[in-house]
Design an enzyme around this catalytic site. Structure first.
Site, mmCIF file in Angstrom:
data_model
loop_
_atom_site.group_PDB
_atom_site.id
_atom_site.type_symbol
_atom_site.label_atom_id
_atom_site.label_comp_id
_atom_site.label_asym_id
_atom_site.label_seq_id
_atom_site.Cartn_x
_atom_site.Cartn_y
_atom_site.Cartn_z
ATOM 1 N N ARG A 49 0.836 -1.203 0.000
ATOM 2 C CA ARG A 49 0.000 0.000 0.000
ATOM 3 C C ARG A 49 0.871 1.253 0.000
ATOM 4 O O ARG A 49 1.704 1.435 0.885
ATOM 5 C CB ARG A 49 -0.910 0.004 1.226
ATOM 6 N N ASP A 100 1.268 5.447 0.161
ATOM 7 C CA ASP A 100 0.601 6.578 0.801
ATOM 8 C C ASP A 100 0.129 7.591 -0.239
ATOM 9 O O ASP A 100 0.491 7.522 -1.414
ATOM 10 C CB ASP A 100 1.550 7.271 1.776
ATOM 11 N N ARG A 118 10.309 6.996 3.341
ATOM 12 C CA ARG A 118 10.367 8.461 3.370
ATOM 13 C C ARG A 118 11.071 8.977 4.618
ATOM 14 O O ARG A 118 11.770 9.995 4.570
ATOM 15 C CB ARG A 118 8.959 9.027 3.260
#
Length: 275
Positions: free
Chosen positions: A64, A66, A219
Site C-alpha cells: 500500500r 501513501d 520516506r
C-alpha cells in the site's frame, strides 16, 4: 437464463489468479487503499475491473502506497475464473486503457496459481526516492522529485545508508501510530545512490530493496539520510537512530512526491505472462 446458471453477481468456481502490473501518478490519489469518500488507486482499479469482468472482485496489492506516492510496478492479484484467464493480453490492454483514468496505466497481465497473493507471495519490494538540488527548482520532473535546494554529500549519505542493510527493528522509521502492537523488524536487502537525469534535469536517486516496509519507512529513511547529506549529522548517527527504536530519534519524513514503487520480486515461475 437457464436454471442453475450464475447471475450477474454470482461468481463461479475460481480457477487461478490474475496478476496486474500497474503504474500510477500518485499526485491525485489519497493513497492506494480504498477509503470512504476519497479518490484512491484501489477504488479506481476495482471499478474498472468490475466493469470489465462484470462481477465484484477481491483485490490484493503488493504494497500500500501513501497519498502522493507514485508507482511504476505495483502488482495486484485478483482470483479469477477459467474464462477470465483465457482473455488475451491485447484485449486487457485495450479494455483497461478505456476504463482506467489517465493517471493509472496497466503495464502487463500475468497468470498465477489459485491462492496466489500479490502481497503475501512477494519476496522483496523496491522503492526509489528522487531528490533535486540546486538554486533552480525542477520543472518537468517537479511532480516526481523533492527539491531540497541545498547541496548534499552523497558519499556521506551512502555511508549512513550502509547501516540500514540487514535485519533490524525499524521502529524509529515508522509512523508512531501504526507501530503500536505490531512487529517492526524488517530486512533491508540493498541500498544504493545514483545520479540520474530525466528530461534534461538531474537528480539524486536513492533506491532501497527490502522484504517489506513499514508505514512511511522509506520516506523517513530519506529524511534521515538528508540530515547526514546536508552536514547536520554524521553518518554514524543513522546507527544511533536504528538502535533508539523511537520515531523521535530520526529525521523528518520526506515529501511523498519523490517516492516511487519500482518493483516486486516473486519466486521464479510464480507468474506466467498472459498470452
Amino acid at each position: 437464463m437457464r436454471v442453475g446458471a450464475p447471475s450477474y453477481f454470482e461468481p463461479e468456481v475460481l480457477d487461478g489468479t490474475l496478476v496486474l502490473r500497474l503504474g500510477y501518478d500518485g499526485a491525485g490519489f489519497s493513497g492506494f487503499a480504498e477509503q470512504p469518500g476519497l479518490r484512491t488507486v484501489a477504488g479506481e482499479v476495482r471499478c474498472a475491473l468490475e466493469t470489465f469482468l462484470r462481477r465484484p472482485i477481491d483485490l490484493t496489492c503488493a504494497g500500500r502506497t501513501d497519498a502522493g506516492v507514485h508507482a511504476i510496478a505495483q502488482y495486484v492479484s485478483v482470483p479469477a475464473h477459467h474464462d477470465e484467464l483465457a482473455i488475451e493480453h491485447r484485449r486487457w490492454m485495450r479494455a483497461m486503457a478505456a476504463l482506467l483514468p489517465d493517471d493509472i496505466a496497466l503495464g502487463r497481465v500475468f497468470h498465477a496459481s489459485s491462492g496466489f497473493s500479490a502481497r503475501f507471495d512477494a519476496r522483496a519490494r523496491t522503492y526509489t526516492y528522487r531528490i533535486a538540488t540546486g538554486d533552480a527548482p525542477p520543472l518537468l520532473t517537479r511532480k516526481v522529485t523533492w527539491w531540497h535546494r541545498l547541496p548534499l554529500d552523497v558519499e556521506a549519505m551512502e555511508c549512513g545508508a550502509s547501516y540500514l542493510v540487514g535485519e533490524h527493528d525499524f521502529k524509529s522509521f515508522c509512523k508512531m501510530s501504526s507501530a503500536i502492537g505490531k512487529p517492526t523488524c524488517r530486512n533491508v536487502i540493498e541500498v544504493s545512490f545514483e545520479r540520474e537525469g530525466a528530461l534534461g534535469e538531474e537528480h539524486i536517486a536513492f533506491t532501497i530493496t527490502g522484504n517489506a516496509f513499514l508505514h512511511s519507512m522509506v520516506r523517513t529513511i530519506v529524511g534521515t539520510l538528508v540530515e547526514v547529506g546536508a552536514g547536520r549529522r554524521d553518518p554514524e548517527w543513522v546507527l544511533e537512530v536504528i538502535t533508539a527504536c523511537d520515531r523521535r530519534a530520526a529525521g523528518p519524513t520526506a515529501p511523498a512526491r519523490g517516492l516511487c514503487f519500482m518493483d516486486v520480486a516473486y519466486d521464479d515461475g510464480a507468474l506466467t505472462a498472459c498470452p
